[in-house]
Enzyme design. Structure first.
Site, PDB file in Angstrom:
ATOM      1  CB  SER A  86       1.922  -2.018 -10.331  1.00  0.00           C
ATOM      2  OG  SER A  86       2.671  -3.267 -11.250  1.00  0.00           O
ATOM      3  CE1 TYR A 103      -3.137  -4.521 -11.675  1.00  0.00           C
ATOM      4  CE2 TYR A 103      -1.063  -3.811 -12.305  1.00  0.00           C
ATOM      5  CZ  TYR A 103      -1.894  -4.440 -11.530  1.00  0.00           C
ATOM      6  OH  TYR A 103      -1.386  -4.606 -10.341  1.00  0.00           O
TER       7      TYR A 103
END
Length: 254
Positions: free
Chosen positions: A147, A160
């Protein structure tokens, strides 16, 4: 000629979103695709049906990847289905895409919430690769979905972001480790993509304005934007690229 003819691929979390688009694209390029799902069997079968309707070959495999037991279950089902469809349990392409969203700052992060993302985002890819290595052909491809939050700080996505940072390190180390087998290992770092994970943001004008404003291209991403990059990394054309983190955020916050 289709660039992935005679190749077999496993795409985790392929029932929806980015994983679904990657599965569709790899199948379009000729690969036999194992469409993994965690809980939504119906969505996975929809992906399989769409691939078959387009002339491709695919099958669904279900497993909970948050535990090592679930990963063993995955490979038991995968071995049987690959043997049925290809005559062998050999793999050529692994796409570690399965994941969850989690919005928590450090003040609200708990041991349980941290374990939840680390189990699925780090432990699962690591042990999937470990279990796959005896089955993975030389000159194979490993593609990890990371990400852009590993480059762009979002304090509300702490655990995350940390879990995806670990994926980047995993990618780097395994690229070195597997180079003698000419297996390439790369990661794709998407920005905001139009998936269920971001549906809350993209359903309101403020969220849309924020998402589009991050990218120098003035829009948020689509799953196909990531799938096309994955198809390149899975193909022979990417043979000289390994250990790389490919930013797929449309130039967000350059």
């Amino acid at each position: 000629m289709k660039k992935l003819m005679s190749k077999s691929a496993l795409v985790t979390g392929a029932s929806r979103g980015i994983g679904r688009s990657i599965a569709l694209r790899l199948a379009k390029d000729g690969a036999v695709v194992a469409v993994h799902y965690g809980s939504n069997a119906a969505a996975a079968e929809d992906t399989v049906r769409e691939i078959r309707a387009g002339g491709g070959t695919a099958f669904a495999v279900g497993a909970d990847l948050s535990s090592i037991e679930g990963i063993h279950t995955l490979f038991e089902a995968l071995d049987a289905s690959l043997l049925e469809h290809t005559g062998s349990n050999r793999l050529d392409i692994i796409v570690n895409n399965a994941g969850i969203g989690q919005t928590l700052p450090i003040e609200e992060t708990t041991e349980q919430s941290l374990d939840e993302v680390m189990n699925l985002h780090l432990k699962a890819p690591l042990f999937i690769i470990q279990q796959a290595l005896p089955r993975l052909n030389d000159e194979g491809r490993i593609i990890n979905i990371s990400s852009a939050v590993t480059r762009i700080a979002f304090p509300g996505l702490l655990a995350y972001s940390v879990s995806k940072g670990a994926v980047n390190t995993l990618t780097h180390v395994l690229a070195q480790h597997l180079g003698n087998r000419r297996i390439t290992v790369n990661a794709i770092l998407p920005g905001i993509i139009d998936t269920e994970m971001n549906a809350g943001m993209l359903q309101n004008p403020d969220g849309q304005s924020f998402a589009a404003g991050l990218s120098t291209l003035g829009r948020w991403g689509q799953p196909e934007d990531v799938a096309d990059i994955a198809a390149f990394l899975a193909s022979p054309d990417s043979r000289w690229i390994t250990g790389q983190l490919l930013d797929a955020s449309g130039g967000s916050r350059l």
